[in-house]
Design an enzyme around this catalytic site. Structure first.
Site, PDB file in Angstrom:
ATOM      1  N   LYS A 282       3.425  -1.406   0.457  1.00  0.00           N
ATOM      2  CA  LYS A 282       3.512  -0.887   1.820  1.00  0.00           C
ATOM      3  C   LYS A 282       4.269  -1.872   2.717  1.00  0.00           C
ATOM      4  O   LYS A 282       4.314  -3.076   2.425  1.00  0.00           O
ATOM      5  CB  LYS A 282       2.112  -0.678   2.404  1.00  0.00           C
ATOM      6  N   ARG A 356      -5.741   9.602  -5.264  1.00  0.00           N
ATOM      7  CA  ARG A 356      -5.914  10.768  -6.142  1.00  0.00           C
ATOM      8  C   ARG A 356      -6.133  10.334  -7.597  1.00  0.00           C
ATOM      9  O   ARG A 356      -6.747  11.057  -8.367  1.00  0.00           O
ATOM     10  CB  ARG A 356      -4.703  11.692  -6.000  1.00  0.00           C
TER      11      ARG A 356
END
Length: 502
Positions: A282, A356
């Site tokens: 990130k 996920r």
């Protein structure tokens, strides 16, 4: 803070307010110089009329005025709060503004005990009115300075809050108050966990928190370690933790308050205690906020604490896969293919779509409970913030009668709790974006409809039960000057479970 229910000798809570001995009595007034029924009881020698006529308080939503030593009024102070322009219909907005403003301002005064004459709020019952007051006063004293060497100077003068109700409402009010206190205790735990830095709130800390909840409220708890997770072939979950030295944990917490034969509701919480993005790193700006990526796990633990304190007569199981997502020489790489617990293979196109990957194995694991319903809760996508901002949780589930019913239950609970959600679509058209040339499925579907394709990914692992997904990335924390965990969606989840328990 100590909360209590106060009733007067008269049948109506608007009678004899002038006899209430308290450090401060809170009552409403309206625009156009109109008094509430409660304020009328205190209008001795027309002192409140005079304040309205002079313009010292307008009665507009959010306005307030403190009066002292009113003639023939036992309360030391009277706080007038504006409730808008319609005495016949006090709106939710007006009530919330009034009680939140009162909670903030009273903490700066010398009154240690406060009494609130509760108005009737249009379209809301007494339980909701009590709950919002308890939330507001707890929020006013909640602290975020646990790790500061010198604590913040925050006024917290109010020690006792009495909520005044009619005599015939006393029993219902006491029950509502007990439930409200349990709810805010759960929200407070969620906020404390969310605000805790990642070097304190590790997967081990979340596991220890679950163990404490289990001990305090007589729940069952099991924490699976790496070897047990490996034995279950949760390779998708383990792929996320491959780059960190912090050991992953798989937490199962059971509140079996219903009948033994009743199928449980299962809450699955995403527990990424720090999300660097992994190899798909990130940007540095704002990365500190990735300590909040365990917001799903935190809200599930807060909900379990709340229903445990309530002794809710319902079987509820919390399942929390928790780990860090860090870059290192052993970390999962973009392009790697992993095999999930379900046997489905996944091409990892972006290691920052890690939530996920841990949830899909948890969603396979919960099949063993033969659940009545499964709700996963996750700070899953930034795309949900683009769609719904920071006000509304994203709700996803299949489109059939059974799942429509579950969606409606959650939407209704959100409205009841002032913790709202909005349902978005999923389906085969979006599944096309998740196709992979090399595996059964890719872990991202491109920039378009990012929150929807994330939900579609999860849906592939939930075919054996009724399921819903809550994307809480926009609502679980605030940025900027008010940075901190919000405690959401504990109110929605708790209300949903209370409704299920009847």
């Amino acid at each position: 803070m100590d909360f209590s229910i106060k009733t007067l000798a008269a049948k109506s809570a608007t009678d004899n307010l002038s006899t209430v001995k308290t450090g401060c009595l809170v009552v409403g007034v309206f625009e156009n110089k109109k008094l509430s029924a409660q304020a009328t009881q205190l209008n001795k020698k027309t002192a409140i009329d005079a304040a309205l006529k002079s313009g010292d308080i307008t009665g507009k939503i959010g306005s307030s005025l403190l009066l002292r030593n009113l003639v023939d009024v036992a309360a030391e102070r009277v706080l007038l709060v504006g409730l808008g322009d319609d005495p016949a219909k006090v709106s939710e907005k007006a009530y919330n503004a009034a009680v939140q403003g009162a909670a903030r301002s009273l903490n700066n005064l010398g009154a240690a005990d406060v009494s609130i004459a509760l108005p009737n709020v249009d379209g809301r019952d007494l339980a909701w009115t009590i709950r919002q007051a308890v939330i507001a006063f707890n929020e006013a004293v909640f602290r975020t300075d646990a790790h500061k060497s010198k604590k913040d100077t925050i006024s917290a003068n109010v020690k006792k809050v009495a909520l005044i109700v009619a005599t015939d409402e006393a029993n219902a009010a006491k029950l509502a108050l007990a439930q409200s206190i349990a709810l805010v205790n759960g929200m407070e735990l969620t906020k404390e966990l969310g605000n805790m830095p990642a070097n304190f709130c590790t997967p081990t800390h979340l596991a220890n928190t679950a163990k404490k909840i289990a001990a305090d409220f007589k729940m069952g708890v099991e924490v699976l370690e790496r070897k047990q997770i490996q034995a279950l072939k949760m390779n998708s979950f383990l792929s996320v933790s491959a780059g960190t030295i912090e050991p992953p944990k798989f937490i199962v917490l059971k509140h079996m308050g219903g009948k033994a034969k009743d199928a449980p509701v299962v809450l699955v919480g995403k527990g990424i205690t720090f999300d660097s993005g992994g190899i798909s790193l990130k940007p540095g700006a704002g990365m500190d906020e990735m300590k909040y990526d365990m917001g799903g796990a935190g809200s599930v633990l807060g909900t379990m604490r709340a229903i445990g304190e309530m002794k809710l007569k319902l079987n509820v199981i919390a399942v929390i896969p928790t780990c860090e997502n860090m870059p290192s020489g052993s970390a999962t790489r973009p392009g790697d293919i992993i095999t999930s617990m379900s046997g489905q293979t996944i091409e990892v196109l972006n290691t920052d779509a890690e939530g996920r990957l841990i949830l899909c194995d948890a969603l396979t694991y919960v099949e063993r409970f033969k659940p009545a319903a499964v709700i996963d809760v996750a700070t899953l996508t930034g795309a949900i913030i683009t769609s719904l901002g920071h006000h509304t949780t994203g709700l996803f589930t299949r489109h059939d009668d059974t799942h429509d019913k579950l969606a409606e239950e959650l939407l209704t609970a959100g409205k009841q709790a002032n913790d709202v959600a909005w349902r978005l679509p999923i389906g085969e058209l979006y599944n096309e974006q998740l196709k992979s040339n090399f595996a059964d499925i890719a872990n991202i579907g491109g920039p378009a409809a990012g929150s929807i394709t994330a939900a579609c990914f999860l849906e592939r692992f939930t075919k054996k039960y009724t399921w819903a997904h809550l994307d809480i990335a926009g609502v679980s924390w605030k940025s900027g000057a008010a940075k901190g965990s919000t405690g959401r969606p504990v109110p929605m989840l708790t209300t949903f479970l209370m409704n299920r328990a009847g």
